[in-house]
Design a protein around this motif. Structure first.
Motif, PDB file in Angstrom:
ATOM      1  N   ALA A 240       0.822  -1.207   0.000  1.00 22.02           N
ATOM      2  CA  ALA A 240       0.000   0.000   0.000  1.00 22.02           C
ATOM      3  C   ALA A 240       0.856   1.257   0.000  1.00 22.02           C
ATOM      4  CB  ALA A 240      -0.923  -0.009   1.218  1.00 22.02           C
ATOM      5  N   LEU A 241       2.119   1.140   0.417  1.00 20.49           N
ATOM      6  CA  LEU A 241       3.031   2.282   0.435  1.00 20.49           C
ATOM      7  C   LEU A 241       3.917   2.352  -0.796  1.00 20.49           C
ATOM      8  CD1 LEU A 241       4.340   2.202   4.135  1.00 20.49           C
ATOM      9  CD2 LEU A 241       2.661   3.785   3.175  1.00 20.49           C
ATOM     10  N   PHE A 242       4.210   1.217  -1.420  1.00 18.49           N
ATOM     11  CA  PHE A 242       5.297   1.140  -2.399  1.00 18.49           C
ATOM     12  C   PHE A 242       4.786   0.659  -3.747  1.00 18.49           C
ATOM     13  CE2 PHE A 242       8.990  -1.526  -4.032  1.00 18.49           C
ATOM     14  CZ  PHE A 242       9.666  -0.443  -4.560  1.00 18.49           C
ATOM     15  N   ASP A 243       5.047   1.474  -4.774  1.00 26.66           N
ATOM     16  CA  ASP A 243       4.793   1.113  -6.165  1.00 26.66           C
ATOM     17  C   ASP A 243       6.118   1.252  -6.904  1.00 26.66           C
ATOM     18  OD1 ASP A 243       4.116   0.882  -8.827  1.00 26.66           O
ATOM     19  OD2 ASP A 243       2.273   2.040  -8.659  1.00 26.66           O
ATOM     20  N   LYS A 244       6.695   0.131  -7.285  1.00 28.20           N
ATOM     21  CA  LYS A 244       8.048   0.133  -7.842  1.00 28.20           C
ATOM     22  C   LYS A 244       8.166   0.990  -9.094  1.00 28.20           C
ATOM     23  CE  LYS A 244       9.289  -3.820  -9.431  1.00 28.20           C
ATOM     24  NZ  LYS A 244       9.740  -5.226  -9.490  1.00 28.20           N
ATOM     25  N   GLY A 245       7.154   0.975  -9.948  1.00 26.71           N
ATOM     26  CA  GLY A 245       7.221   1.744 -11.188  1.00 26.71           C
ATOM     27  C   GLY A 245       6.969   3.221 -11.017  1.00 26.71           C
ATOM     28  N   ARG A 246       6.639   3.663  -9.805  1.00 23.11           N
ATOM     29  CA  ARG A 246       6.366   5.084  -9.556  1.00 23.11           C
ATOM     30  C   ARG A 246       7.293   5.652  -8.494  1.00 23.11           C
ATOM     31  NH1 ARG A 246       1.207   6.864 -11.274  1.00 23.11           N
ATOM     32  NH2 ARG A 246       0.005   5.243 -12.334  1.00 23.11           N
ATOM     33  N   SER A 247       8.422   5.015  -8.276  1.00 24.01           N
ATOM     34  CA  SER A 247       9.349   5.462  -7.237  1.00 24.01           C
ATOM     35  C   SER A 247      10.757   5.551  -7.815  1.00 24.01           C
ATOM     36  CB  SER A 247       9.338   4.502  -6.035  1.00 24.01           C
ATOM     37  OG  SER A 247       8.026   4.347  -5.521  1.00 24.01           O
ATOM     38  N   LEU A 248      11.566   6.416  -7.212  1.00 26.28           N
ATOM     39  CA  LEU A 248      12.964   6.578  -7.581  1.00 26.28           C
ATOM     40  C   LEU A 248      13.818   6.557  -6.322  1.00 26.28           C
ATOM     41  CD1 LEU A 248      12.673   9.519 -10.160  1.00 26.28           C
ATOM     42  CD2 LEU A 248      13.162   7.129 -10.725  1.00 26.28           C
ATOM     43  N   TYR A 249      14.963   5.916  -6.395  1.00 30.82           N
ATOM     44  CA  TYR A 249      15.882   5.916  -5.266  1.00 30.82           C
ATOM     45  C   TYR A 249      16.569   7.275  -5.191  1.00 30.82           C
ATOM     46  CZ  TYR A 249      19.616   4.483  -2.105  1.00 30.82           C
ATOM     47  OH  TYR A 249      20.476   4.388  -1.039  1.00 30.82           O
ATOM     48  N   ASN A 250      16.583   7.872  -3.990  1.00 32.29           N
ATOM     49  CA  ASN A 250      17.198   9.189  -3.734  1.00 32.29           C
ATOM     50  C   ASN A 250      16.408  10.324  -4.397  1.00 32.29           C
ATOM     51  OD1 ASN A 250      19.293  10.701  -2.447  1.00 32.29           O
ATOM     52  ND2 ASN A 250      20.280  11.003  -4.414  1.00 32.29           N
ATOM     53  N   HIS A 251      15.104  10.179  -4.501  1.00 29.68           N
ATOM     54  CA  HIS A 251      14.266  11.145  -5.211  1.00 29.68           C
ATOM     55  C   HIS A 251      14.332  12.536  -4.566  1.00 29.68           C
ATOM     56  CE1 HIS A 251      10.004  12.126  -6.973  1.00 29.68           C
ATOM     57  NE2 HIS A 251      10.909  13.012  -7.299  1.00 29.68           N
ATOM     58  N   GLY A 252      14.007  12.625  -3.265  1.00 26.86           N
ATOM     59  CA  GLY A 252      13.935  13.931  -2.610  1.00 26.86           C
ATOM     60  C   GLY A 252      15.255  14.695  -2.608  1.00 26.86           C
ATOM     61  N   PRO A 253      16.362  14.096  -2.111  1.00 28.06           N
ATOM     62  CA  PRO A 253      17.647  14.818  -2.118  1.00 28.06           C
ATOM     63  C   PRO A 253      18.110  15.185  -3.522  1.00 28.06           C
ATOM     64  CG  PRO A 253      17.721  12.963  -0.590  1.00 28.06           C
ATOM     65  CD  PRO A 253      16.446  12.833  -1.350  1.00 28.06           C
ATOM     66  N   ALA A 254      17.868  14.319  -4.507  1.00 27.10           N
ATOM     67  CA  ALA A 254      18.309  14.623  -5.872  1.00 27.10           C
ATOM     68  C   ALA A 254      17.546  15.813  -6.435  1.00 27.10           C
ATOM     69  CB  ALA A 254      18.112  13.403  -6.764  1.00 27.10           C
ATOM     70  N   ARG A 255      16.269  15.930  -6.134  1.00 25.40           N
ATOM     71  CA  ARG A 255      15.498  17.063  -6.627  1.00 25.40           C
ATOM     72  C   ARG A 255      16.024  18.373  -6.054  1.00 25.40           C
ATOM     73  NH1 ARG A 255       9.109  17.254  -5.558  1.00 25.40           N
ATOM     74  NH2 ARG A 255       9.842  17.431  -3.414  1.00 25.40           N
ATOM     75  N   THR A 256      16.366  18.351  -4.773  1.00 25.33           N
ATOM     76  CA  THR A 256      16.928  19.556  -4.155  1.00 25.33           C
ATOM     77  C   THR A 256      18.265  19.915  -4.777  1.00 25.33           C
ATOM     78  OG1 THR A 256      15.810  19.023  -2.076  1.00 25.33           O
ATOM     79  CG2 THR A 256      17.656  20.575  -1.976  1.00 25.33           C
ATOM     80  N   ALA A 257      19.132  18.917  -4.977  1.00 24.57           N
ATOM     81  CA  ALA A 257      20.453  19.183  -5.550  1.00 24.57           C
ATOM     82  C   ALA A 257      20.353  19.632  -6.997  1.00 24.57           C
ATOM     83  CB  ALA A 257      21.317  17.929  -5.447  1.00 24.57           C
ATOM     84  N   SER A 258      19.396  19.088  -7.750  1.00 21.80           N
ATOM     85  CA  SER A 258      19.246  19.470  -9.148  1.00 21.80           C
ATOM     86  C   SER A 258      18.829  20.928  -9.289  1.00 21.80           C
ATOM     87  CB  SER A 258      18.211  18.571  -9.830  1.00 21.80           C
ATOM     88  OG  SER A 258      18.019  18.929 -11.171  1.00 21.80           O
ATOM     89  N   GLY A 259      18.119  21.448  -8.302  1.00 21.43           N
ATOM     90  CA  GLY A 259      17.741  22.855  -8.338  1.00 21.43           C
ATOM     91  C   GLY A 259      18.936  23.783  -8.277  1.00 21.43           C
ATOM     92  N   LYS A 260      20.043  23.310  -7.729  1.00 16.87           N
ATOM     93  CA  LYS A 260      21.245  24.139  -7.637  1.00 16.87           C
ATOM     94  C   LYS A 260      22.136  24.003  -8.867  1.00 16.87           C
ATOM     95  CE  LYS A 260      21.269  23.563  -2.597  1.00 16.87           C
ATOM     96  NZ  LYS A 260      22.033  23.035  -1.427  1.00 16.87           N
ATOM     97  N   THR A 261      22.178  22.794  -9.459  1.00 16.58           N
ATOM     98  CA  THR A 261      23.089  22.544 -10.576  1.00 16.58           C
ATOM     99  C   THR A 261      22.396  22.520 -11.930  1.00 16.58           C
ATOM    100  OG1 THR A 261      22.840  20.135 -10.397  1.00 16.58           O
ATOM    101  CG2 THR A 261      24.530  21.174  -9.034  1.00 16.58           C
ATOM    102  N   GLY A 262      21.083  22.267 -11.944  1.00 15.78           N
ATOM    103  CA  GLY A 262      20.367  22.137 -13.200  1.00 15.78           C
ATOM    104  C   GLY A 262      20.612  20.816 -13.898  1.00 15.78           C
ATOM    105  N   GLN A 263      21.293  19.885 -13.235  1.00 15.03           N
ATOM    106  CA  GLN A 263      21.648  18.607 -13.839  1.00 15.03           C
ATOM    107  C   GLN A 263      21.019  17.470 -13.054  1.00 15.03           C
ATOM    108  OE1 GLN A 263      25.816  17.037 -13.502  1.00 15.03           O
ATOM    109  NE2 GLN A 263      25.840  17.272 -15.728  1.00 15.03           N
ATOM    110  N   LEU A 264      20.689  16.387 -13.742  1.00 11.37           N
ATOM    111  CA  LEU A 264      20.158  15.196 -13.088  1.00 11.37           C
ATOM    112  C   LEU A 264      20.758  13.976 -13.764  1.00 11.37           C
ATOM    113  CD1 LEU A 264      18.180  13.880 -11.051  1.00 11.37           C
ATOM    114  CD2 LEU A 264      16.497  13.827 -12.918  1.00 11.37           C
ATOM    115  N   LEU A 265      21.352  13.085 -12.964  1.00 15.51           N
ATOM    116  CA  LEU A 265      21.928  11.842 -13.474  1.00 15.51           C
ATOM    117  C   LEU A 265      21.024  10.678 -13.091  1.00 15.51           C
ATOM    118  CD1 LEU A 265      25.686  12.333 -12.497  1.00 15.51           C
ATOM    119  CD2 LEU A 265      24.472  13.148 -14.515  1.00 15.51           C
TER     120      LEU A 265
END
Length: 732
Positions: A240-265
């Protein structure tokens, strides 16, 4: 209708407020920070020029500092679409791919259940982290040290260890009073098939917590310590919490970091993401053990416009890249794409950063190739094109892929790039400019003669060489998205007499015939009996200015409205509906629903459409003017009228598309040596289309339509009227 609280929470999590609001506003790029979800624009609720409307995507709220409007995504839909709360919920639920729940008197219990599952997951995180510091985890700690992870890094990533044994976590959680159903519901244990106690899902594995964008622990990924284990990496089952096809590992921290660099790996696994982040590339995510899904791709584009896919330098990595190309092509939008960075052969990002450092990774990222080049590489690498047949096969494969792109501008640019690479491949790397004659520098650039080169016809499904015959001067290599007036060579332009052209200089080209004034001046005299100037609404109508694609969409709308109002005819025209390749995704969805439910459950067809596509789908369809005036819509259930309408519309639609297909094939053939067979095929296709279109005009000329929708032959009606006049009614 009452909704479960958990449903609204899940709906708000899945839907990006920035995406919802972005359909109504233009973001101020100077003040906005997409990576942080901090967006600014002029307010859509009152007129202003400054960007005082603020959207906080992470919190899910908007606020206007001018008119003080505020709310969440549901409130925004209510205000801008003028709908009620439940209608707004249905609109957002459809966008998020969520099914509207039925009435549930236990809604609060379900919400409490999800909250309890989240708490159990946090207890499991603490348990695994504590186990990593025990003696049985010594081998796991050594492994992490060899991978370059210090104890501090292990704490930052909350890495833990699941000890070997069948009920370690189970006994620990049960000892704290956690109910069995919660442990099973969180995916931390599985029921025994032998009738014993449930056993732990993860055993003898290094544990990586998986958190959603809001930071909640929703699942785990485990790396096996036993080299003989069947699964090297294991994810939590879907819960009920986890849908593998709709989740990303390190989603929240990566979004914050991408706002500073404009890059996403985008890497392949947990260790790749951790290594990249520890090496300075904090904006890194990974799918969870599967190929990237369509929903994950949209999640990546919400974080960055052009994510870089950092793939392992092996065959599996290349295969993953090729699959992603096929997924991404239909979803491309202006400014939204992908780039691909292929690691050296036999290495992944983790190996490269540990062996050669962050500089080596940055060098690979700097060489990331656009998707069009990887598509070209896939279709050409390791192949020999030494015959016309092999070259034609390449053209067909690339043309089929480019046709998947829905955006016409992107499709056109893909065609141009593909043709440039094709020219270099088959012309020994000589640039096109070297093949140009001096005359081509002053005259419009027409396609080369057969001996000078062959145009495979990419670009918008099938077009001549980019820049040729597009209705504008080919000198600027940019397609404005509309047909501009054709350019006129300078030496053929008529001179303009002094004072004739308004703002045109003396001797220049005014772009007009005759005199008159421009820019608000007096119009030239057009004669006493000149026809009136058409209204703007007339110019904008489909009949006057619609493209071929617009007319096809009109016919599709008529067909869909007819079968929905009269489902009894669906079985008769089922094959035609299956062959109908719809222009838009909305029509395709309606067609699929009609085929799925129209024959077996015609009485519930509209209800099924409302449930799957939303109530607005039918409202928008029936509100179209050309649909609203249809006789079969005014008389639903009239099988004869509906059958006549469908037969005529399908004939026109299929004849038009048959002509388009013939034109495409003939254009390809004409780039070589033309023959009479091509001319005959075009003539037959054109005659079939004209016959289908002419049938409507002939019917209108020969028939009238009665009140019941039946067609009356005018000659027969007139003869019958004359006969009635000759009949006498006097009594004898």
């Amino acid at each position: 209708m009452s909704l479960p609280p958990g449903f609204l929470d899940e709906l708000r999590t899945r839907v990006s407020l920035t995406q919802v609001v972005g359909r109504k506003v233009m973001w101020d790029q100077r003040k906005s920070n997409q990576g942080k979800g901090d967006m600014w624009s002029p307010c859509p609720f009152h007129h202003e020029k400054t960007a005082s409307f603020h959207v906080d995507d992470r919190k899910g709220f908007y606020y206007c500092f001018g008119c003080h409007a505020k709310g969440d995504a549901l409130k925004f839909i209510q205000e801008t679409e003028n709908v009620g709360f439940m209608e707004a919920v249905e609109i957002l639920a459809q966008e998020a791919g969520m099914e509207m729940p039925a009435r549930d008197p236990r809604a609060q219990q379900k919400q409490d259940h999800r909250s309890q599952l989240a708490e159990v997951m946090e207890q499991a995180v603490r348990f695994f982290r504590m186990q990593l510091k025990t003696r049985p985890a010594e081998e796991a700690r050594s492994y992490l040290a060899r991978r370059g992870l210090s104890p501090e890094a292990q704490d930052r990533w909350e890495i833990g260890f699941a000890p070997d044994g069948w009920q370690n976590l189970w006994d620990a959680l049960r000892g704290k009073g956690v109910p069995e159903e919660l442990i099973l519901g969180a995916g931390l244990a599985k029921p025994s098939n032998k009738g014993g106690k449930p056993y732990d899902t993860f055993r003898n594995r290094i544990m990586f917590p998986i958190r959603d964008a809001r930071g909640r622990a929703i699942a785990f990924g485990g790396r096996a310590m036993d080299p003989n284990d069947n699964a090297k990496y294991l994810n939590s089952p879907e819960t009920a919490l986890f849908d593998k096809g709709r989740s990303l590992y390190n989603h929240g921290p990566a979004r914050t970091a991408s706002g500073k660099t404009g890059q996403l790996l985008v890497a392949e696994g947990y260790m790749d993401v951790i290594a990249l982040s520890e090496g300075g590339f904090a904006a890194s995510v990974a799918p969870l053990g599967t190929a990237i899904t369509e929903h994950q791709l949209h999640m990546l584009w919400r974080i960055a416009d052009e994510p870089i896919i950092a793939l392992d330098g092996d065959k599996a990595g290349l295969r993953a890249a090729m699959r992603l190309i096929d997924l991404a092509l239909p979803l491309l939008e202006a400014g939204k794409s992908l780039r691909f960075a292929l690691m050296p052969e036999g290495k992944d990002p983790d190996d490269l950063i540990r062996s050669e450092g962050p500089e080596a990774v940055q060098a690979v990222l700097d060489q990331a190739m656009p998707m069009v080049k990887l598509l070209w590489q896939r279709e050409t690498e390791g192949k020999v094109f030494d015959s016309p047949e092999r070259k034609a096969a390449l053209d067909k494969a690339l043309r089929d892929k480019i046709r998947l792109i829905r955006d016409p501008s992107i499709r056109r640019h893909y065609g141009e790039d593909i043709q440039d690479m094709r020219w270099e491949l088959f012309r020994g790397g000589r640039p096109r400019d070297e093949m140009r004659s001096p005359a081509q520098d002053v005259a419009p650039d027409y396609p080369p003669m057969p001996e000078a080169g062959y145009d495979p016809g990419y670009d918008s499904g099938y077009d001549p060489d980019p820049g040729y015959d597009m209705g504008y001067d080919p000198a600027p290599a940019f397609d404005p998205g509309f047909d501009a007036p054709p350019s006129v060579p300078q030496d053929t332009r008529p001179p303009v007499r002094q004072g004739q052209g308004g703002n045109a200089p003396s001797g220049g080209y005014s772009g007009r015939k005759g005199g008159g004034f421009r820019d608000g001046g007096r119009q030239p005299w057009r004669g006493k009996n000149a026809p009136p100037t058409p209204l703007q609404t007339t110019r904008n109508s489909l009949l006057a200015g619609g493209s071929e694609e617009s007319l096809v969409r009109v016919r599709e709308a008529v067909i869909l409205a007819t079968v929905i109002t009269t489902p009894a005819v669906i079985a008769q025209f089922e094959a035609n509906l299956e062959r109908m390749a719809c222009v838009g995704s909305d029509h395709a969805l309606l067609r699929d629903l009609v085929l799925r439910h129209g024959i077996d459950a015609p009485d519930r067809l509209k209800e099924e459409i409302d449930a799957a596509a939303g109530a607005h789908a039918l409202e928008n369809l029936f509100a179209l003017r050309h649909v609203a005036i249809m006789p079969c819509l005014r008389r639903p259930g009239d099988v004869e009228t509906a059958s006549l309408t469908l037969a005529e519309e399908f004939a026109k639609l299929e004849a038009s598309r048959g002509l388009d297909a013939e034109l495409a094939e003939a254009e390809e053939d004409l780039s070589g040596l033309a023959d009479e067979a091509v001319t005959w095929r075009l003539g037959q296709a054109a005659e079939a289309r004209n016959k289908a279109v002419r049938s409507e005009n002939e019917d209108r000329a020969q028939y009238d339509v009665g009140e019941n929708g039946a067609r009356l032959n005018r000659e027969e009606r007139d003869a019958f009227g004359a006969l009635l006049e000759r009949i006498g009614y006097s009594k004898k």
